[in-house]
Motif scaffolding. Structure first.
Motif, PDB file in Angstrom:
ATOM      1  N   HIS A 170       0.824  -1.208   0.000  1.00 46.63           N
ATOM      2  CA  HIS A 170       0.000   0.000   0.000  1.00 46.63           C
ATOM      3  C   HIS A 170       0.862   1.263   0.000  1.00 46.63           C
ATOM      4  O   HIS A 170       0.440   2.301  -0.525  1.00 46.63           O
ATOM      5  CB  HIS A 170      -0.913  -0.004   1.219  1.00 46.63           C
ATOM      6  N   SER A 177       4.329   6.137  -2.387  1.00 42.07           N
ATOM      7  CA  SER A 177       3.333   6.957  -1.696  1.00 42.07           C
ATOM      8  C   SER A 177       3.919   8.208  -1.075  1.00 42.07           C
ATOM      9  O   SER A 177       3.174   9.022  -0.538  1.00 42.07           O
ATOM     10  CB  SER A 177       2.660   6.130  -0.589  1.00 42.07           C
ATOM     11  N   SER A 232      -4.368  -5.374  -3.244  1.00 42.11           N
ATOM     12  CA  SER A 232      -4.079  -3.950  -3.358  1.00 42.11           C
ATOM     13  C   SER A 232      -4.391  -3.503  -4.779  1.00 42.11           C
ATOM     14  O   SER A 232      -3.979  -4.160  -5.752  1.00 42.11           O
ATOM     15  CB  SER A 232      -2.605  -3.669  -3.021  1.00 42.11           C
ATOM     16  N   ARG A 279      -4.775  -0.035  -7.468  1.00 37.20           N
ATOM     17  CA  ARG A 279      -4.431   1.362  -7.736  1.00 37.20           C
ATOM     18  C   ARG A 279      -5.200   1.863  -8.940  1.00 37.20           C
ATOM     19  O   ARG A 279      -5.324   1.173  -9.949  1.00 37.20           O
ATOM     20  CB  ARG A 279      -2.930   1.503  -7.980  1.00 37.20           C
ATOM     21  N   TRP A 280      -5.718   3.095  -8.837  1.00 37.89           N
ATOM     22  CA  TRP A 280      -6.409   3.720  -9.956  1.00 37.89           C
ATOM     23  C   TRP A 280      -6.101   5.213  -9.968  1.00 37.89           C
ATOM     24  O   TRP A 280      -5.437   5.730  -9.073  1.00 37.89           O
ATOM     25  CB  TRP A 280      -7.911   3.453  -9.884  1.00 37.89           C
ATOM     26  N   ARG A 333       0.822  11.029  -2.703  1.00 38.13           N
ATOM     27  CA  ARG A 333       1.187  10.357  -3.945  1.00 38.13           C
ATOM     28  C   ARG A 333       1.397  11.355  -5.079  1.00 38.13           C
ATOM     29  O   ARG A 333       1.003  12.523  -5.000  1.00 38.13           O
ATOM     30  CB  ARG A 333       0.095   9.350  -4.333  1.00 38.13           C
ATOM     31  N   GLU A 359      -3.039   9.741  -8.166  1.00 40.60           N
ATOM     32  CA  GLU A 359      -2.948   8.312  -7.901  1.00 40.60           C
ATOM     33  C   GLU A 359      -3.586   7.994  -6.551  1.00 40.60           C
ATOM     34  O   GLU A 359      -3.335   8.694  -5.561  1.00 40.60           O
ATOM     35  CB  GLU A 359      -1.492   7.859  -7.897  1.00 40.60           C
ATOM     36  N   GLU A 360      -4.408   6.952  -6.534  1.00 40.99           N
ATOM     37  CA  GLU A 360      -5.009   6.477  -5.291  1.00 40.99           C
ATOM     38  C   GLU A 360      -4.875   4.970  -5.241  1.00 40.99           C
ATOM     39  O   GLU A 360      -4.863   4.288  -6.281  1.00 40.99           O
ATOM     40  CB  GLU A 360      -6.479   6.888  -5.188  1.00 40.99           C
ATOM     41  N   ARG A 361      -4.782   4.446  -4.027  1.00 44.40           N
ATOM     42  CA  ARG A 361      -4.641   3.004  -3.835  1.00 44.40           C
ATOM     43  C   ARG A 361      -5.508   2.578  -2.661  1.00 44.40           C
ATOM     44  O   ARG A 361      -5.577   3.272  -1.637  1.00 44.40           O
ATOM     45  CB  ARG A 361      -3.178   2.642  -3.578  1.00 44.40           C
ATOM     46  N   SER A 398      -6.143  -0.975  -0.301  1.00 46.56           N
ATOM     47  CA  SER A 398      -5.637  -2.299   0.029  1.00 46.56           C
ATOM     48  C   SER A 398      -6.574  -2.931   1.051  1.00 46.56           C
ATOM     49  O   SER A 398      -6.944  -2.288   2.049  1.00 46.56           O
ATOM     50  CB  SER A 398      -4.218  -2.219   0.600  1.00 46.56           C
ATOM     51  N   ASP A 423      -6.107   6.100   0.959  1.00 46.66           N
ATOM     52  CA  ASP A 423      -5.217   7.261   0.875  1.00 46.66           C
ATOM     53  C   ASP A 423      -5.977   8.515   1.283  1.00 46.66           C
ATOM     54  O   ASP A 423      -7.153   8.674   0.922  1.00 46.66           O
ATOM     55  CB  ASP A 423      -4.679   7.438  -0.548  1.00 46.66           C
TER      56      ASP A 423
END
Length: 844
Positions: free
Chosen positions: A194, A198, A224, A226-227, A270, A292-294, A296, A315
């Motif tokens: 995660h 970051s 995990s 990410r988008w 990020r 960017e976001e993630r 998990s 995030d």
């Protein structure tokens, strides 16, 4: 709970009798008995204190964290998934858990990505932000919050009726990682994946992908994902090249007389993906970007009960703190200046504070200001307040709402309030965690629906932004000027999209399968209906991604073709230029040869020169040329060029100017050097100016009245005296009239000025002298008095003697006599002092 229906506690009770239900108080009692018998690190006394609170609403100090709503009939329990590494859970629970830092150290001995990763490093902030929910049947509890990492172990205690516990964690910190990992025995890779790229451990964003880990093929209990979230990037005082300094120590900028300190308020910060194509946009302008976001997700079932724990890491919004320091001038006393109004407005709009300068006795006005004060009869007011304003702000703004908005556009624009509400809904910027929590309360949604809807909405908005950019590129690539200016930005966006979209497409399907697996316990009846719906949305999203990937390939091919045409056109233009120069060479080379031949027929070369002169000139020129060649290839000059090039590129990035990879414009280099020199020169100039102003203020505070007195009397009497002494009059008459003018000026101007002046300002010089005299030691004062007396009795007679037309011998004799008289007086004074001391000793 059924999708699309609101929660009703009355209708939610089942009609047919089901299995016996436990009352919330019974749930609490059973948990209290369990905690009374356990001997974990929290202690039995703490368990009894925490279970004494009522179960509704859920409180942080209640370790049971039981549901506040009545449970529904329980679904059939699945087989418990015990950890094979725990042979005797009751015995292991009594043991103190291993410190999580030790677990990270053990993992670092085997896994290189844990040893060199971010999970074991210290975070910038130590705050904890945890929200949790409990599912009992089809019902969800009220929201619970944990703000202290010391209370995290209470999350492991759940009643028997709780089937699933959702734990939402936003912005990981070191205490949160340690307590979560220690409480639930979590694999450190869950936190490390995660925290990839970051900014958690500083400004390094070059972490290798989790696909390259040695454990990538292992079966894991987490997922995990990410988008990219399209947002507006708000103006700030730092650029992408300064991100490393911002995350490590913060940055400082000087702008418009202000010093701005910028710090990051979150641990996770990020990178962003620039989605603007105009090279004129800088960091001080609002622009579109992809953040960017993630997310998990980790799941595991407790060994001693049929409860599944799900931990979701989110995030936070990128939030910074800007501290503005500036000198705020203050207007005249009794008047409201614009600066005061502006500072008051700033204090109302944001959180601010003032740091007052130490009070000093000083007057910061000039002679003109002092005269104005005297004429209008106003007092003076001190200036020089150092103000500091702290602004905490989120540096992004939502492009479009992440939730569905249903409005009647035919009527919404007819009322001002409805327009404001629509604008607020469209620009409302929330974190992903807050969006999901709001969705769980507003609608009977599961985590699958809430999270996938946000991912889908963000991805669709991103695809729309990319579609607009590709349309713009297709239109503007025909213009050679725009293509040269924006080519680097176009290539960056296309290359990044060609890397991001395939990776996003390949990770969506495993992520959705993992999400659906989370719903198998709490939403068994709705799982059959949810699967086709999510699958349909997924297929639609993948279809849109494939369409944009195809357009990216088409646009990239077209852009490459136009780049080839542009290079061909440049080559043709250069060939034409060379042809023109070749044509000119046919004219100038013969003329140069003729000029050289005929140019030798001059007087200095009428006779041959020595051959040694030729060798001297040849050696000097050759040595100079070879020295220049060695200098151009020297290591220090290469390093200097690299440093200048790096500085110029940072300057260009800060000001939003496109720079090609190979060359740097000369004008841009000069601007960068001028900016650096200006910064270096301005600072000492400001320091020197402040010192001069401070010294002038101190001198004016002491000698201001004397200077004003002399200038005022001189101005008042200058014109009459100039007229008087330029006229051809007798000297006696001029002296008499001069005395009269001086007396008139003294009576009319000087005396009123004396009485109308401030006594403190008028007596500044005498007070200054007397203050220094009082502070001087006694012997210094006595010595000063003696020197003054000696000067009075010796200098005055000597001046009278040596200014008279007397003989040199007479002057010398009189001088010796004056000296002897002075010495005699000194001796008499010393003798009298000793006698007085002797008399005083006899008295004692």
């Amino acid at each position: 709970m059924a999708t699309g229906q609101p929660y009703n506690p009355v209708l939610a009770q089942p009609d047919p009798p089901g299995p016996p239900q436990n009352h919330p108080r019974d749930v609490t009692n059973s948990l209290e008995d369990l905690l009374r018998n356990s001997e974990d690190d929290n202690g039995s006394q703490r368990a009894r204190e925490m279970t004494s609170s009522p179960p509704d609403p859920i409180d942080l100090h209640d370790p049971s964290l039981s549901a506040s709503r009545p449970p529904s009939p329980q679904t059939p329990q699945e087989d418990r998934m015990d950890d094979p590494g725990q042979l005797d859970p009751p015995v292991l629970e009594q043991e103190r858990p291993i410190p999580y830092r030790k677990v990270i150290q053990n993992a670092g001995k085997v896994l290189e990505h844990i040893k060199n990763g971010s999970v074991g490093k210290r975070s910038r902030h130590s705050e904890t932000s945890i929200t949790y929910y409990d599912y009992i049947g089809h019902f969800i509890s009220d929201t619970g919050h944990i703000d202290d990492s010391a209370n995290i172990p209470a999350l492991s205690h759940a009643s028997a009726d709780v089937q699933q516990r959702l734990i939402f964690v936003e912005d990981l910190s070191k205490p949160t990682i340690n307590k979560l990992g220690e409480t639930f025995s979590i694999n450190p890779e869950f936190f490390e994946e995660h925290l990839l790229n970051s900014g958690y451990a500083g400004g390094e964003y070059d972490s290798p992908s989790a696909r390259n880990w040695s454990t990538a093929s292992f079966e894991k209990s987490y997922m995990s994902f990410r988008w990219i979230r399209p947002v507006y990037r708000l103006p700030t005082y730092f650029s992408s090249s300064e991100l490393g300094n911002l995350l490590n120590d913060g940055t400082i900028h000087s702008t418009r007389g202000r010093e701005v300190w910028t710090d990051v308020l979150t641990n996770i910060f990020r990178l962003e993906w620039g989605l603007w194509t105009d090279p004129r946009k800088t960091v001080r302008m609002k622009r579109v970007c992809g953040l960017e976001e993630r997310v998990s997700i980790w799941k595991k079932r407790l060994n001693d009960r049929n409860t599944e724990i799900i931990i979701v890491l989110f995030d936070p919004l990128p939030e910074i703190s800007e501290t503005h320091q500036y000198w705020a001038p203050v207007g005249l006393q009794g008047q409201n200046s614009d600066t005061d109004d502006e500072s008051d407005a700033d204090d109302d709009l944001s959180q601010s504070y003032e740091m007052e300068e130490p009070k000093r006795v000083k007057d910061q006005g000039s002679f003109n200001i002092e005269s104005l004060y005297w004429l209008i009869g106003r007092g003076r007011r001190k200036v020089g307040t150092l103000k500091s304003q702290v602004l905490n702000k989120v540096i992004i703004e939502q492009i479009g709402s992440r939730q569905a908005i249903s409005v009647d556009l035919d009527r919404v624009f007819q009322a001002t309030q409805s327009v404001r509400d629509l604008d607020a809904n469209l620009k409302e910027t929330k974190s992903t965690k807050l969006e999901i929590c709001d969705g769980l309360h507003l609608e009977p949604l599961s985590l699958v629906e809430a999270l996938f809807r946000i991912v889908k909405q963000d991805t669709m908005t991103l695809l729309n932004q990319l579609r607009q950019i590709l349309d713009e590129i297709d239109i503007e690539m025909i213009d050679d000027t725009k293509m040269e200016d924006r080519l680097s930005l176009w290539r960056q966006i296309i290359n990044r999209a060609q890397r991001e979209l395939p990776e996003l497409r390949s990770s969506i399907e495993p992520f959705i399968e993992f999400l659906i697996g989370l719903q198998s316990i709490t939403f068994t009846t709705d799982l059959a209906a949810l699967g086709p719906e999510v699958t349909q949305d997924k297929d639609e999203l993948l279809k849109e991604i494939d369409h944009i990937i195809d357009r990216l390939q088409t646009t990239s091919t077209s852009l490459t073709s136009n780049m080839g045409l542009l290079d061909s056109r440049r080559s043709i233009d250069e060939a034409h230029a060379v042809a023109r120069l070749t044509e000119l060479a046919f004219i100038f080379i013969p003329m140069s040869f003729a000029a050289s031949v005929f140019g030798m027929q001059v007087k200095p070369f009428a006779e041959p020169v020595p051959l040694s002169n030729f060798f001297i000139v040849a050696v000097v020129v050759t040595s100079f040329a070879y020295l220049m060649r060695m200098t151009m290839r020297s290591a220090w000059l290469v390093g200097l060029k690299a440093a200048v090039r790096h500085d110029v590129r940072r300057y260009a990035a800060r000001n939003g100017q496109p720079v090609q990879a190979g060359t740097l414009p000369v004008l841009l280099v000069f601007r960068s050097i001028a900016s650096r020199l200006g910064t270096i020169i301005i600072r000492p100039c400001k320091w020197a100016a402040r010192g001069i102003i401070s010294a002038a203020e101190m001198l004016w505070a002491v000698f201001g009245f004397i200077i004003s007195f002399i200038l005022l009397s001189g101005v008042a009497s200058a014109i009459p005296l100039v007229i008087l002494w330029t006229c051809d009059l007798d000297s006696d008459i001029q002296d008499a009239v001069t005395i009269a003018i001086v007396l008139i000026v003294t009576v009319i101007v000087v005396i009123p000025f004396w009485y109308r002046s401030d006594p403190k300002f008028r007596n500044a010089l005498p007070d200054f002298i007397m203050d220094r005299v009082r502070r001087a030691p006694l012997w210094v004062r006595k010595a000063s008095i003696y020197l003054i007396l000696i000067a009075t009795f010796s200098v005055v007679p000597l001046a009278l003697i040596w200014t008279r037309p007397l003989a040199t011998g007479i002057k010398s004799g009189l001088t010796v006599g004056v000296g002897m008289v002075v010495m005699l007086i000194v001796l008499i004074r010393v003798a009298m002092g000793r006698r007085r001391s002797y008399i005083v000793r006899l008295d004692f």
